[in-house]
Motif scaffolding. Structure first.
Motif, PDB file in Angstrom:
ATOM      1  N   LEU A 211       0.823  -1.209   0.000  1.00 24.61           N
ATOM      2  CA  LEU A 211       0.000   0.000   0.000  1.00 24.61           C
ATOM      3  C   LEU A 211       0.859   1.261   0.000  1.00 24.61           C
ATOM      4  CD1 LEU A 211      -2.969  -0.929   2.321  1.00 24.61           C
ATOM      5  CD2 LEU A 211      -2.954  -0.678  -0.138  1.00 24.61           C
ATOM      6  N   TYR A 212       1.914   1.284   0.818  1.00 30.74           N
ATOM      7  CA  TYR A 212       2.781   2.461   0.831  1.00 30.74           C
ATOM      8  C   TYR A 212       3.443   2.638  -0.535  1.00 30.74           C
ATOM      9  CZ  TYR A 212       2.326   3.375   5.813  1.00 30.74           C
ATOM     10  OH  TYR A 212       1.837   3.694   7.047  1.00 30.74           O
ATOM     11  N   GLY A 213       3.902   1.533  -1.102  1.00 35.19           N
ATOM     12  CA  GLY A 213       4.575   1.615  -2.393  1.00 35.19           C
ATOM     13  C   GLY A 213       3.646   2.131  -3.477  1.00 35.19           C
ATOM     14  N   VAL A 214       2.460   1.522  -3.569  1.00 39.06           N
ATOM     15  CA  VAL A 214       1.527   1.911  -4.634  1.00 39.06           C
ATOM     16  C   VAL A 214       1.064   3.361  -4.453  1.00 39.06           C
ATOM     17  CG1 VAL A 214      -0.754   1.463  -5.612  1.00 39.06           C
ATOM     18  CG2 VAL A 214       0.768  -0.425  -5.134  1.00 39.06           C
ATOM     19  N   THR A 215       0.730   3.727  -3.211  1.00 43.61           N
ATOM     20  CA  THR A 215       0.247   5.092  -2.982  1.00 43.61           C
ATOM     21  C   THR A 215       1.311   6.118  -3.375  1.00 43.61           C
ATOM     22  OG1 THR A 215      -0.776   4.141  -1.033  1.00 43.61           O
ATOM     23  CG2 THR A 215      -0.987   6.499  -1.300  1.00 43.61           C
ATOM     24  N   THR A 216       2.549   5.873  -2.951  1.00 42.87           N
ATOM     25  CA  THR A 216       3.591   6.846  -3.251  1.00 42.87           C
ATOM     26  C   THR A 216       3.918   6.877  -4.731  1.00 42.87           C
ATOM     27  OG1 THR A 216       4.484   6.271  -1.101  1.00 42.87           O
ATOM     28  CG2 THR A 216       5.832   7.682  -2.476  1.00 42.87           C
ATOM     29  N   TRP A 217       3.998   5.727  -5.330  1.00 45.41           N
ATOM     30  CA  TRP A 217       4.278   5.663  -6.766  1.00 45.41           C
ATOM     31  C   TRP A 217       3.202   6.416  -7.553  1.00 45.41           C
ATOM     32  CZ3 TRP A 217       8.134   4.118  -9.972  1.00 45.41           C
ATOM     33  CH2 TRP A 217       7.812   3.957 -11.326  1.00 45.41           C
ATOM     34  N   ASN A 218       1.951   6.307  -7.106  1.00 44.26           N
ATOM     35  CA  ASN A 218       0.843   6.907  -7.855  1.00 44.26           C
ATOM     36  C   ASN A 218       0.599   8.384  -7.543  1.00 44.26           C
ATOM     37  OD1 ASN A 218       0.246   4.650  -9.292  1.00 44.26           O
ATOM     38  ND2 ASN A 218      -1.418   3.966  -7.976  1.00 44.26           N
ATOM     39  N   ALA A 219       1.273   8.938  -6.535  1.00 45.72           N
ATOM     40  CA  ALA A 219       0.931  10.294  -6.092  1.00 45.72           C
ATOM     41  C   ALA A 219       1.496  11.365  -7.022  1.00 45.72           C
ATOM     42  CB  ALA A 219       1.455  10.514  -4.684  1.00 45.72           C
ATOM     43  N   ALA A 286       3.018  -5.675  -8.716  1.00 47.66           N
ATOM     44  CA  ALA A 286       3.150  -5.912  -7.279  1.00 47.66           C
ATOM     45  C   ALA A 286       1.918  -6.585  -6.707  1.00 47.66           C
ATOM     46  CB  ALA A 286       3.403  -4.593  -6.553  1.00 47.66           C
ATOM     47  N   TYR A 287       0.744  -6.212  -7.208  1.00 50.67           N
ATOM     48  CA  TYR A 287      -0.430  -6.628  -6.438  1.00 50.67           C
ATOM     49  C   TYR A 287      -0.786  -8.116  -6.485  1.00 50.67           C
ATOM     50  CZ  TYR A 287      -4.501  -7.199  -9.514  1.00 50.67           C
ATOM     51  OH  TYR A 287      -5.409  -7.662 -10.391  1.00 50.67           O
ATOM     52  N   PRO A 288      -0.577  -8.850  -7.606  1.00 53.86           N
ATOM     53  CA  PRO A 288      -0.942 -10.269  -7.531  1.00 53.86           C
ATOM     54  C   PRO A 288      -0.138 -11.042  -6.490  1.00 53.86           C
ATOM     55  CG  PRO A 288      -0.586  -9.606  -9.794  1.00 53.86           C
ATOM     56  CD  PRO A 288      -0.088  -8.491  -8.934  1.00 53.86           C
ATOM     57  N   PHE A 289       1.113 -10.596  -6.232  1.00 54.62           N
ATOM     58  CA  PHE A 289       1.942 -11.318  -5.278  1.00 54.62           C
ATOM     59  C   PHE A 289       1.381 -11.258  -3.868  1.00 54.62           C
ATOM     60  CE2 PHE A 289       5.063 -10.467  -8.633  1.00 54.62           C
ATOM     61  CZ  PHE A 289       5.478 -11.757  -8.844  1.00 54.62           C
ATOM     62  N   VAL A 290       0.809 -10.118  -3.535  1.00 54.23           N
ATOM     63  CA  VAL A 290       0.341  -9.972  -2.157  1.00 54.23           C
ATOM     64  C   VAL A 290      -1.175 -10.013  -2.078  1.00 54.23           C
ATOM     65  CG1 VAL A 290       2.245  -8.856  -1.002  1.00 54.23           C
ATOM     66  CG2 VAL A 290       0.789  -7.539  -2.493  1.00 54.23           C
ATOM     67  N   GLN A 291      -1.811 -10.346  -3.207  1.00 56.58           N
ATOM     68  CA  GLN A 291      -3.272 -10.307  -3.237  1.00 56.58           C
ATOM     69  C   GLN A 291      -3.885 -11.173  -2.133  1.00 56.58           C
ATOM     70  OE1 GLN A 291      -5.071 -11.980  -6.604  1.00 56.58           O
ATOM     71  NE2 GLN A 291      -7.101 -11.226  -6.061  1.00 56.58           N
ATOM     72  N   LYS A 292      -3.298 -12.370  -1.951  1.00 55.03           N
ATOM     73  CA  LYS A 292      -3.835 -13.291  -0.957  1.00 55.03           C
ATOM     74  C   LYS A 292      -3.782 -12.633   0.430  1.00 55.03           C
ATOM     75  CE  LYS A 292      -1.738 -17.066   0.138  1.00 55.03           C
ATOM     76  NZ  LYS A 292      -0.779 -18.113  -0.256  1.00 55.03           N
ATOM     77  N   HIS A 293      -2.590 -12.100   0.742  1.00 55.61           N
ATOM     78  CA  HIS A 293      -2.430 -11.414   2.020  1.00 55.61           C
ATOM     79  C   HIS A 293      -3.379 -10.240   2.114  1.00 55.61           C
ATOM     80  CE1 HIS A 293       0.878 -13.878   2.773  1.00 55.61           C
ATOM     81  NE2 HIS A 293       1.764 -13.248   2.030  1.00 55.61           N
ATOM     82  N   PHE A 294      -3.554  -9.583   0.964  1.00 53.91           N
ATOM     83  CA  PHE A 294      -4.305  -8.349   0.963  1.00 53.91           C
ATOM     84  C   PHE A 294      -5.744  -8.572   1.393  1.00 53.91           C
ATOM     85  CE2 PHE A 294      -6.349  -4.629  -0.675  1.00 53.91           C
ATOM     86  CZ  PHE A 294      -5.460  -3.677  -0.271  1.00 53.91           C
TER      87      PHE A 294
END
Lengths: 305, 335
Positions: A211-219, A286-294
């Protein structure tokens, strides 16, 4: 449909159910296509021959094949710089934010933390009410962070929402008995957190990092208000200037090499597609890797609020 | 609570007894609660763990709240927050009396309501459909596909919109042209701004918003469905009478949250989609705050802060009102 199926009073599938299932298939299929189509189209356009893109021939699959838009992005000093900047900002926020969130969330999850409720409340209130754009800008300005990399890192370094979710995760998965037995063995709170809690929290660490990575990358908005130095621009802001503002200056983008400038001019339109693809790849990878955790992390957060 | 403190006290005391035996027998036996300061000192390591997020909270959440007072002052950068003169509600009055007030408020509310009304039911329908679909592998693939756009940035989404809706080479215009339809100017026609904004938002987030509902649906006991099947209930009836009620509590909570956020509606996306031609419908409170507060050559910090504060207060009142209403009617409010 519903009324008809009642006549067939059997447990096996009725005709009405079959028809409804087909309807569902069609609706969900149409929705998937409408989501996928723009993504495929942009991808194809970025890989097609320049002439096919400018004449509008591309509609689904690439016409011809050329990666010159991508080479142009990576050869443009400012654009390449903005990609590196975004990677740096995202990396810093992942490191700082994830650590602060795990440590803070854990401390708040401890029932024996004096002042726990008050502290939690102090965090939660900021989810309902905030100072807003201008006062936050003034704080960043008064701290002397304007036009520094820290203005891209610190204001977004902690997400209260993620902190609360992490807190809920800890209070559900770390039994109090575990802490007691560790204390019996002489473990301090630090030892317990680093040696016992963190290894047990891989799912929530993964969710926070994502979440931190995606939010910052997208900001892009922080860059828009805190930065004037183009050398510090994150990719999203550089993209916004090219895509939305249409302020594409090949001379600036290509450096001083005149052949490069001409080349940039020719593929200006296609460059936009390539930029969109480049900006989308890291989060989508990034997201499919952590989707389960997510999904798991979201559930815990939603149950406990 | 007392019991918990006691066990806690006990372990901590044994701990110190192990180390040096400094704690006297009487403190272990006594039932008196440990004084707060002592407990705080004992937990100092926990406070250290909390420190990074606490510093962030004070600096980037509470200092701005402290700075909100400039909405009631005539802020002068030379004098700083404290020394700028008080003007009371003058900034607010100026906003309410300005010609911008009514259109800004209307644009903000119209856009937010449209998004809420169109965007709220679609994830519910999507989740019900995904849950009822018999081909589970297809259901999972659809989920995987429809989550994806949620991770794209607003710049990317607006960029894609601009490419696809481009009047010259955009696919939409070409398809409509081939069908003999005169395509509207989606991006510059004020009449299209709200539709483009809302439906692209649904495109981006519907799949992901369905997650919560799917989770709620997965906890519906299968016996309910079996029993209903035996009674001859069709798939549709079971969706309406079993699945739908089971996701109502979470739907109410999400509705309250989105109403509380209603005036914050996708500010960044509005800003990106804004152009001089659609300004009559695309200027919302947040973009106006940005315009007068930061973008203009002479920033009016106090005026912009007052407008922002007005928006927050309206949002907070809406949240409390909807929550009150939800508590009364469905007994499943947020707090």
């Amino acid at each position: 449909m519903a009324a008809k199926s009642r006549t067939a009073n059997r447990i096996t599938e009725t005709r009405g159910d079959k028809r409804l299932n087909i309807t569902l298939l069609v609706v969900l299929g149409a929705f998937s296509v409408s989501v996928l189509y723009p993504l495929i189209y942009v991808m194809s356009a970025s890989l097609s021959e320049t002439s096919a893109v400018t004449s509008g021939e591309v509609w689904l699959f690439p016409i011809g094949f050329s990666t010159n838009a991508y080479t142009a992005v990576f050869e443009s000093p400012l654009l390449f710089r903005s990609i590196l900047n975004s990677l740096f900002y995202a990396g810093m926020v992942i490191a700082i934010g994830t650590f602060a969130t795990m440590a803070g969330g854990y401390a708040l999850s401890r029932r024996d933390l004096p002042g726990r409720n008050l502290l939690t409340f102090a965090f939660m209130i900021t989810m309902l009410f905030s100072g807003g754009m201008i006062p936050t800008y003034l704080v960043v300005r008064d701290l002397g962070l304007l036009n520094t990399v820290w203005s891209m890192i610190l204001p977004g370094a902690v997400s209260v929402w993620q902190l609360i979710i992490s807190r809920a995760f800890f209070s559900q998965t770390i039994p109090h008995e575990l802490l007691e037995s560790a204390k019996m063995d002489g473990a301090s709170d630090f030892t317990f957190f680093f040696k016992v809690v963190l290894p047990l929290s891989v799912p929530v660490i993964a969710v926070n990092m994502l979440l931190y990575g995606v939010t910052t990358w997208n900001a892009f908005f922080n860059g828009l208000i805190y930065l004037t130095d183009e050398e510090l621009y994150p990719l999203q802001l550089a993209m916004r200037n090219i895509l939305v503002q249409n302020t594409f200056d090949p001379a600036k983008m290509a450096g001083v090499d005149p052949t490069k400038i001409a080349e940039m001019q020719a593929i200006a339109g296609k460059l936009k597609y390539a930029l969109i693809v480049i900006a989308s790849i890291p989060p989508l990878l990034a997201y499919p890797f952590v989707q389960k955790h997510f999904v798991k992390g979201m559930m815990i957060g939603s149950v406990k609020g | 609570m007392t019991q918990m403190l006691n066990t806690n006290d006990g372990t901590a005391s044994t701990d110190s007894a192990h180390k040096g035996g400094a704690a006297s027998e009487s403190t272990i036996r006594s039932n008196r609660p440990v004084p707060l300061l002592k407990r705080m000192a004992r937990s100092w390591q926990l406070y250290v763990l909390l420190l990074p997020s606490l510093i962030w909270l004070v600096v980037f959440a509470y200092l701005p709240m402290y700075g909100l007072q400039i909405a009631f002052r005539e802020f002068n950068p030379m004098q700083g927050i404290i020394d700028s003169p008080w003007v009371g509600l003058a900034q607010f009055e100026r906003f309410f009396e300005s010609n911008n007030f009514v259109p800004l408020l209307w644009n903000t509310i119209a856009l937010a309501l449209y998004e809420l009304i169109a965007g709220f039911p679609i994830p519910i329908v999507l989740a019900l459909a995904l849950n009822a679909l018999r081909q589970k592998y297809l259901s999972r693939s659809v989920q995987l596909i429809t989550y994806a756009p949620n991770f794209l940035s607003v710049v990317v989404v607006v960029g894609i919109l601009m490419m696809i809706l481009d009047p010259q080479i955009g696919v939409v215009h070409q398809v409509l042209g081939a069908l003999g339809i005169d395509a509207p100017q989606f991006l510059t026609d004020p009449g299209w701004f709200r539709h483009v904004f809302v439906w692209s938002g649904i495109w981006q987030t519907a799949g992901f918003s369905a997650i919560m509902y799917l989770a709620a649906l997965s906890s519906v006991p299968p016996e309910l469905h079996e029993a209903a099947k035996v009674d001859g209930a069709s798939l549709f009836r079971r969706m309406v009478h079993i699945d739908l009620p089971s996701i109502m509590p979470i739907a109410v909570i999400l509705l309250i949250l989105s109403v509380g956020n209603i005036l914050n509606t996708g500010f960044e996306k509005v800003l990106l989609l804004q152009n001089p031609l659609n300004l009559t419908v695309s200027q919302v409170i947040d973009t106006y705050v940005y315009e007068v507060g930061l973008k203009s050559p002479i920033p009016q910090f106090s005026y912009a802060t007052a407008i922002g504060l007005f928006k927050s207060i309206v949002g907070l009142i809406l949240l409390l009102a909807v929550n009150f209403f939800a508590n009364k009617t469905t007994k499943s409010g947020l707090f």
